[in-house]
Design an enzyme around this catalytic site. Structure first.
Site, mmCIF file in Angstrom:
data_model
loop_
_atom_site.group_PDB
_atom_site.id
_atom_site.type_symbol
_atom_site.label_atom_id
_atom_site.label_comp_id
_atom_site.label_asym_id
_atom_site.label_seq_id
_atom_site.Cartn_x
_atom_site.Cartn_y
_atom_site.Cartn_z
ATOM 1 N N SER A 1 0.794 -1.258 0.148
ATOM 2 C CA SER A 1 0.086 -0.009 -0.004
ATOM 3 C C SER A 1 0.876 1.274 -0.023
ATOM 4 O O SER A 1 0.392 2.373 -0.795
ATOM 5 C CB SER A 1 -1.104 -0.220 1.244
ATOM 6 O OG SER A 1 -1.923 -1.237 0.896
ATOM 7 N N LYS B 1 -10.245 -5.727 10.182
ATOM 8 C CA LYS B 1 -10.962 -5.404 9.187
ATOM 9 C C LYS B 1 -12.588 -5.343 9.839
ATOM 10 O O LYS B 1 -13.536 -4.401 9.414
ATOM 11 C CB LYS B 1 -10.946 -5.900 7.866
ATOM 12 C CG LYS B 1 -9.765 -5.593 7.172
ATOM 13 C CD LYS B 1 -9.898 -6.357 5.615
ATOM 14 C CE LYS B 1 -9.081 -6.094 4.571
ATOM 15 N NZ LYS B 1 -9.183 -6.537 3.386
ATOM 16 N N ASN C 1 -12.087 -1.643 4.907
ATOM 17 C CA ASN C 1 -10.522 -1.803 4.368
ATOM 18 C C ASN C 1 -10.120 0.022 4.329
ATOM 19 O O ASN C 1 -8.975 0.124 4.111
ATOM 20 C CB ASN C 1 -10.018 -2.351 3.234
ATOM 21 C CG ASN C 1 -10.530 -1.840 2.079
ATOM 22 O OD1 ASN C 1 -11.561 -1.020 2.083
ATOM 23 N ND2 ASN C 1 -9.728 -2.001 1.020
ATOM 24 N N GLY D 1 -14.251 -20.285 -1.433
ATOM 25 C CA GLY D 1 -13.895 -19.455 -0.290
ATOM 26 C C GLY D 1 -14.849 -18.944 0.256
ATOM 27 O O GLY D 1 -16.061 -18.542 -0.197
ATOM 28 N N ALA E 1 -12.127 -11.925 1.569
ATOM 29 C CA ALA E 1 -12.193 -11.716 0.282
ATOM 30 C C ALA E 1 -13.473 -12.205 -0.492
ATOM 31 O O ALA E 1 -14.056 -11.655 -1.397
ATOM 32 C CB ALA E 1 -10.989 -12.356 -0.654
ATOM 33 N N ASN F 1 -16.652 -23.894 0.049
ATOM 34 C CA ASN F 1 -15.546 -23.488 1.234
ATOM 35 C C ASN F 1 -15.389 -24.800 1.935
ATOM 36 O O ASN F 1 -16.077 -25.916 2.075
ATOM 37 C CB ASN F 1 -16.124 -22.273 2.131
ATOM 38 C CG ASN F 1 -14.987 -22.128 3.020
ATOM 39 O OD1 ASN F 1 -13.966 -21.723 2.309
ATOM 40 N ND2 ASN F 1 -15.040 -21.628 4.312
HETATM 41 P P1 NAP Z 1 -9.245 -15.238 5.171
HETATM 42 O O1 NAP Z 1 -10.525 -14.402 5.138
HETATM 43 O O2 NAP Z 1 -8.140 -15.991 6.154
HETATM 44 O O3 NAP Z 1 -9.870 -16.492 4.445
HETATM 45 C C1 NAP Z 1 -9.232 -17.758 3.783
HETATM 46 C C2 NAP Z 1 -10.270 -18.709 2.860
HETATM 47 O O4 NAP Z 1 -9.194 -19.498 2.148
HETATM 48 C C3 NAP Z 1 -11.195 -19.261 3.635
HETATM 49 O O5 NAP Z 1 -12.336 -19.496 2.719
HETATM 50 C C4 NAP Z 1 -10.281 -20.465 4.000
HETATM 51 O O6 NAP Z 1 -11.276 -21.754 4.229
HETATM 52 C C5 NAP Z 1 -9.750 -20.945 2.689
HETATM 53 N N1 NAP Z 1 -8.551 -21.746 2.991
HETATM 54 C C6 NAP Z 1 -7.293 -21.489 3.642
HETATM 55 N N2 NAP Z 1 -6.495 -22.250 3.748
HETATM 56 C C7 NAP Z 1 -7.045 -23.460 3.119
HETATM 57 C C8 NAP Z 1 -6.716 -24.779 2.827
HETATM 58 N N3 NAP Z 1 -5.752 -25.321 2.735
HETATM 59 N N4 NAP Z 1 -7.728 -25.493 1.766
HETATM 60 C C9 NAP Z 1 -8.754 -24.799 1.553
HETATM 61 N N5 NAP Z 1 -9.256 -23.806 1.745
HETATM 62 C C10 NAP Z 1 -8.452 -23.014 2.453
HETATM 63 O O7 NAP Z 1 -8.417 -14.837 3.918
HETATM 64 P P2 NAP Z 1 -8.775 -13.347 2.796
HETATM 65 O O8 NAP Z 1 -8.620 -12.130 3.267
HETATM 66 O O9 NAP Z 1 -10.435 -13.858 2.338
HETATM 67 O O10 NAP Z 1 -8.149 -13.823 1.653
HETATM 68 C C11 NAP Z 1 -8.088 -14.826 0.647
HETATM 69 C C12 NAP Z 1 -7.077 -14.900 -0.449
HETATM 70 O O11 NAP Z 1 -7.625 -13.547 -1.157
HETATM 71 C C13 NAP Z 1 -5.820 -14.622 -0.060
HETATM 72 O O12 NAP Z 1 -4.965 -15.043 -0.772
HETATM 73 C C14 NAP Z 1 -5.470 -13.013 -0.255
HETATM 74 O O13 NAP Z 1 -4.081 -12.577 -0.509
HETATM 75 C C15 NAP Z 1 -6.531 -12.806 -1.594
HETATM 76 N N6 NAP Z 1 -6.823 -11.304 -1.521
HETATM 77 C C16 NAP Z 1 -6.462 -10.528 -2.511
HETATM 78 C C17 NAP Z 1 -6.924 -9.454 -2.580
HETATM 79 C C18 NAP Z 1 -6.468 -8.492 -3.849
HETATM 80 O O14 NAP Z 1 -6.706 -7.117 -3.718
HETATM 81 N N7 NAP Z 1 -6.017 -8.987 -4.727
HETATM 82 C C19 NAP Z 1 -7.595 -8.618 -1.553
HETATM 83 C C20 NAP Z 1 -7.918 -9.617 -0.479
HETATM 84 C C21 NAP Z 1 -7.785 -10.948 -0.416
HETATM 85 P P3 NAP Z 1 -11.805 -21.987 5.864
HETATM 86 O O15 NAP Z 1 -12.913 -20.950 5.875
HETATM 87 O O16 NAP Z 1 -12.223 -23.388 5.740
HETATM 88 O O17 NAP Z 1 -10.681 -21.767 6.782
#
Ligand code: NAP
Length: 294
Positions: free
Chosen positions: A24, A73, A94, A133, A137, A157
């Site tokens: 950022s 958040k 955010n 998921g 996100a 999920n």
């Molecule tokens: P989060 O709230 O921690 O959610 C993580 C998600 O991934 C949950 O659905 C979780 O499932 C799943 N997960 C984690 N490990 C797993 C595994 N081994 N097998 C299957 N599912 C798994 O994280 P988030 O903030 O939503 O971020 C998710 C992704 O989006 C990240 O890679 C992040 O870098 C990306 N992101 C990108 C942007 C962008 O601007 N491009 C913005 C935000 C996020 P459970 O519910 O079962 O734990």
């Protein structure tokens, strides 16, 4: 880029923990420099117990706005004087924007994804979307599906209960969108093909790049388009499997970029021209370590 700081320089900042690896500051300082706006952006790693003091201190110090990242958040919402509709529906903030009364909370992640889809020429209107998921996100992505009038949304999920909560909330918010929650490995229960897949799990994120939340090629044969919210690596295994099956693909770089642009526009009250956004994207690719023009 030499930053000129004087008595009129405004400050914006990130609140999170940890914040050492955030992109950022690179984006916002670049935008301020390109637009000639006297603004500096820094990252503050804050302890959970001190979040409220940090926000109150920001108000007292005249800080123009904050970004908020993991793990604040949701918890930051109790420190705010107002919430924009998207942030309320997604249940996460955010971006904080200063007002006379205090800070107002926004969610620009969904705006970032919406602009990513626009630039990738992917329309969700009337389509069946499969969202992988149910974390932060994914909530932003599900909200985009509702706003963009997707006809049906499957939420897959690993932890089914979280998908159920999100599906119920989105169906309440957008009654005309059919919402179905499934466990990740229940994707075979989906009958449709021609799907648009939005990948919002952290599976496949660098450095664990050799995995995808679903690895069966038959899943990818059902897709017209596949968007991964991950931006490092530039092509995830999820994207590669989808491309091999003939689907259009996009990574999350534009989401990252446009959520920042949307926050910046809220703080400074003006639009960032496409040419500046394009230069910011080139800069971001270099910061992340992509090949130029890759
Ligand atoms: P989060 O709230 O921690 O959610 C993580 C998600 O991934 C949950 O659905 C979780 O499932 C799943 N997960 C984690 N490990 C797993 C595994 N081994 N097998 C299957 N599912 C798994 O994280 P988030 O903030 O939503 O971020 C998710 C992704 O989006 C990240 O890679 C992040 O870098 C990306 N992101 C990108 C942007 C962008 O601007 N491009 C913005 C935000 C996020 P459970 O519910 O079962 O734990």
């Amino acid at each position: 880029m030499a930053i000129h700081i004087d008595g009129k320089t405004k400050l914006c900042a990130l609140l999170g923990n940890p914040v050492e690896h955030t992109l950022s500051p690179a984006i916002h300082n670049f935008l301020a420099d390109q637009l000639g706006i006297p603004l500096v952006y820094v990252a503050f790693g804050v302890e959970r117990a001190e979040l409220e003091d940090a926000v109150r201190g920001g108000l007292a110090l005249g800080i123009l706005g904050f970004n908020v990242t993991v793990p604040f958040k949701q918890s930051v919402m109790s420190c705010l004087t107002g919430l924009e509709d998207g942030a309320r529906a997604i249940g996460a903030v955010n971006t904080l924007v200063r007002s006379d009364q205090g800070f107002c909370g926004y969610n620009t992640d969904w705006i970032g994804l919406k602009r990513l889809l626009f630039h990738a020429d992917i329309s969700l209107q009337g389509r069946t979307v499969v969202l992988l998921g149910a974390g932060g996100a994914a909530w932003a992505a599900a909200y985009v599906c509702g706003c963009e009038k997707a006809e049906k949304l499957y939420i897959l999920n690993r932890t089914r209960e979280k998908a159920v909560v999100l599906a119920e909330r989105m169906h309440t918010q957008f009654p005309s969108m059919e919402c179905c929650a499934l466990e990740m490995n229940e994707w075979t229960k989906m009958e449709e093909s021609g799907l648009i897949a939005l990948q919002a799990t952290s599976v496949g994120l660098w450095p664990h790049t050799n995995c995808a939340p679903i690895e069966d090629v038959k899943f990818y044969q059902r897709l017209d388009a596949a968007v991964d919210m991950i931006y490092k690596p530039e092509e995830t295994l999820f994207m590669r499997l989808a491309a091999d099956a003939g689907a259009k693909t996009a990574n999350g770089l534009n989401m990252l970029l446009y959520q920042a642009v949307a926050a910046f526009e809220l703080w400074v009250g003006r639009k960032v021209e496409p040419s500046v956004v394009s230069r910011a994207k080139d800069m971001l690719k270099q910061e992340i370590g992509f090949q130029r023009n890759g």
